[in-house]
Design a protein around this motif. Structure first.
Motif, PDB file in Angstrom:
ATOM      1  N   LEU A  84       0.828  -1.207   0.000  1.00  0.00           N
ATOM      2  CA  LEU A  84       0.000   0.000   0.000  1.00  0.00           C
ATOM      3  C   LEU A  84       0.863   1.258   0.000  1.00  0.00           C
ATOM      4  N   GLU A  87      -0.747   7.159   0.474  1.00  0.00           N
ATOM      5  CA  GLU A  87      -2.076   7.690   0.182  1.00  0.00           C
ATOM      6  C   GLU A  87      -3.156   6.643   0.469  1.00  0.00           C
ATOM      7  N   GLN A  88      -2.878   5.403   0.159  1.00  0.00           N
ATOM      8  CA  GLN A  88      -3.842   4.335   0.438  1.00  0.00           C
ATOM      9  C   GLN A  88      -4.006   4.114   1.935  1.00  0.00           C
ATOM     10  N   THR A  91      -6.288   6.744   3.165  1.00  0.00           N
ATOM     11  CA  THR A  91      -7.674   6.426   2.832  1.00  0.00           C
ATOM     12  C   THR A  91      -8.256   5.419   3.820  1.00  0.00           C
ATOM     13  N   LYS A  92      -7.479   4.404   4.160  1.00  0.00           N
ATOM     14  CA  LYS A  92      -7.951   3.405   5.116  1.00  0.00           C
ATOM     15  C   LYS A  92      -8.171   4.019   6.494  1.00  0.00           C
TER      16      LYS A  92
END
Length: 233
Positions: A84, A87-88, A91-92
């Motif tokens: 990941l 940025e991911q 998001t999580k």
């Protein structure tokens, strides 16, 4: 350094809990080294993450939401999480299905990396833990604190205990007892205090042949408030 004999600690705990049979029913049995070695890496990460989120939050609230955490974080499988991007992860951390706490979510990333690196050296994280010398268990705590994220204090030890690893825990009752015996003086997390605690537990283990877990629980039952239910330690 002279310590109270474990037989005396055990006798006092049994008296407070209504007899040896009732005391024995309250003591936990840790996993064998072989069983610890077989724990998959994803279960280590899940346990560490749960304890991190339970710090400062109702434990039951976190447990109730944990199926959502398992879903959002790919069942805590190490390899997918390491792929990941930052940025991911951001998001999580904002996913409404979980408890949104950015710093704690980022600890999952850091602890996944710790588990991955340990696995490269030892075959699996479980292998490393299983082969850690019991007389140096606080060095494992120090390892989690140094190479992991948010696993200092009792968070790391509680995570280990949750998975069945044989460890004592410096709960309030255990710490108070060790201070009353002058085993611990000053900060409980100092190297000197942890080494002294290791030495005391190693002696009690040699005397009794019992696990660190059971010794720790017996000490808790022998001192402090005599609770009706087993203290969380």
């Amino acid at each position: 350094m002279a310590f109270e004999k474990f037989d005396d600690i055990y006798r006092r705990a049994a008296e407070r809990k209504g007899g040896e049979d009732k005391l024995e029913a309250l003591l936990s049995t840790p996993l064998s080294k072989e069983q610890v070695a077989d724990i998959p890496n994803d279960r280590w990460l899940s346990a560490f993450s749960m304890k991190v989120f339970q710090s400062g939050i109702s434990w039951s609230v976190v447990r109730n939401k944990w199926p959502n955490f398992e879903e959002v974080f790919f069942g805590f499988q190490i390899e997918p999480l390491l792929l990941l991007s930052d940025e991911q992860w951001d998001t999580k951390a904002s996913d409404k299905r979980i408890i949104r706490h950015h710093a704690k979510v980022k600890s999952i990333q850091a602890n996944a990396q710790m588990i991955h690196e340990a696995s490269l050296k030892h075959g699996s994280f479980g292998n490393m833990v299983a082969n850690w010398p019991s007389e140096e268990i606080t060095e494992l705590w120090a390892y989690l604190k140094k190479f992991g994220s948010r696993l200092g204090g009792n968070t790391g030890p509680y995570s280990l205990r949750q998975l069945g690893v044989d460890t004592f825990i410096l709960s309030g009752d255990v710490e108070a007892y060790l201070r009353s015996c002058k085993v611990i003086e000053g900060g409980k997390d100092t190297k000197r205090s942890l080494q002294a605690a290791n030495q005391a537990f190693a002696q009690w283990q040699a005397e009794s042949g019992r696990s660190l877990t059971q010794i720790s629980q017996t000490i808790a039952f022998s001192s402090g408030d005599n609770r009706v239910l087993a203290p969380i330690e």
